[in-house]
Motif scaffolding. Structure first.
Motif: not given
Length: 263
Positions: A55-61, A72-78, A121-122
């Motif tokens: 989980l990324h709080l803040g995305g930028g580019a 880390r292929a296959g990761s689920r990222q929000t 979230a990990d």
């Protein structure tokens, strides 16, 4: 206003300050020192190549999500980014590769965190700045408790912060997260930790032992070496600081003029 400059490698600036750097041909290329430190944290969060829920709080580019997708292929990222114009600009000029596993939402970071499922979230990466300051709502004990709720057991919280001597904000943040998490560490350049200049520092928190030895080796080997503070030295650094509740929360200090400017 957000602006991008480049062809395949892009520098994103907001009001003249560098916000993100993206090399569309090489997601492993991390131009900014603090982003490399966050990447070192992700590298040590689990066995190499193991997919994670991030989980990324803040995305930028989306520099760090691109890196995580490549390593880390296959990761689920929000990704939660408040600036709708920035989200649209990045989607138009810096599209994510197909199958990246990254989902971007335009929303307030604190509001999103409060409604996120528990133990989902990990790793949580917080890199949220309103202009050049961390918003007050992301600096309190109540916020830290929400982060702990969303993390799985053994999960890791990592935040990009900024401060300078006498480190009132940074020390208070350590006390705040120390009131919620059992383990803390701080990553920064020695010149910042010695109070010689204003700069970025990465705060780490977890309910499990942090991989400080491996992280220290990675940070020491960087082109701009950083130091990992933990244990007794970190306790001395934050001595006397008190946790900050919502009612007393304040944004991070404004940086000195030109501290983060480019050009």
């Amino acid at each position: 206003m957000p602006d991008v400059d480049g062809e395949r490698a892009w520098l994103l600036t907001v009001d003249g300050a560098p916000q993100s750097y993206v090399d569309l041909d090489d997601p492993h290329h991390l131009e900014f020192e603090y982003v490399r430190r966050l990447a070192h944290v992700l590298d040590g969060a689990a066995e190499p190549g193991l997919p994670l829920d991030l989980l990324h709080l803040g995305g930028g580019a989306l520099t760090l999500p691109r890196y995580a997708a490549a390593t880390r292929a296959g990761s689920r990222q929000t990704v939660v980014e408040f600036d709708a114009g920035l989200v649209e600009l990045v989607a138009e000029h810096l599209p994510l590769p197909a199958g990246s596993g990254v989902t971007v939402h335009t929303a307030d970071a604190r509001a999103w965190l409060e409604t996120a499922p528990a133990a989902s979230a990990d790793v949580i990466v917080a890199d949220v700045f309103g202009g050049s300051r961390v918003p007050a709502q992301l600096t309190s004990v109540e916020y830290a408790r929400q982060a702990a709720r969303v993390l799985r057991p053994g999960g890791l919280y990592a935040a990009n912060l900024a401060d300078g001597a006498p480190f009132g904000f940074l020390r208070a943040q350590l006390a705040t997260f120390g009131a919620v998490f059992a383990e803390l560490a701080l990553v920064a350049e020695p010149s910042v930790l010695r109070g010689r200049r204003f700069g970025n520092a990465v705060l780490l928190a977890s309910d499990a032992e942090l991989p400080v030895a491996a992280l220290s080796r990675r940070c020491a080997a960087d082109a701009f070496p950083a130091r990992v503070e933990y244990g007794a030295p970190l306790a001395r650094f934050m001595r006397g600081a008190a946790p900050v509740p919502d009612a007393e929360a304040a944004p991070s200090p404004a940086p000195p003029e030109g501290a983060f400017s480019v050009g």
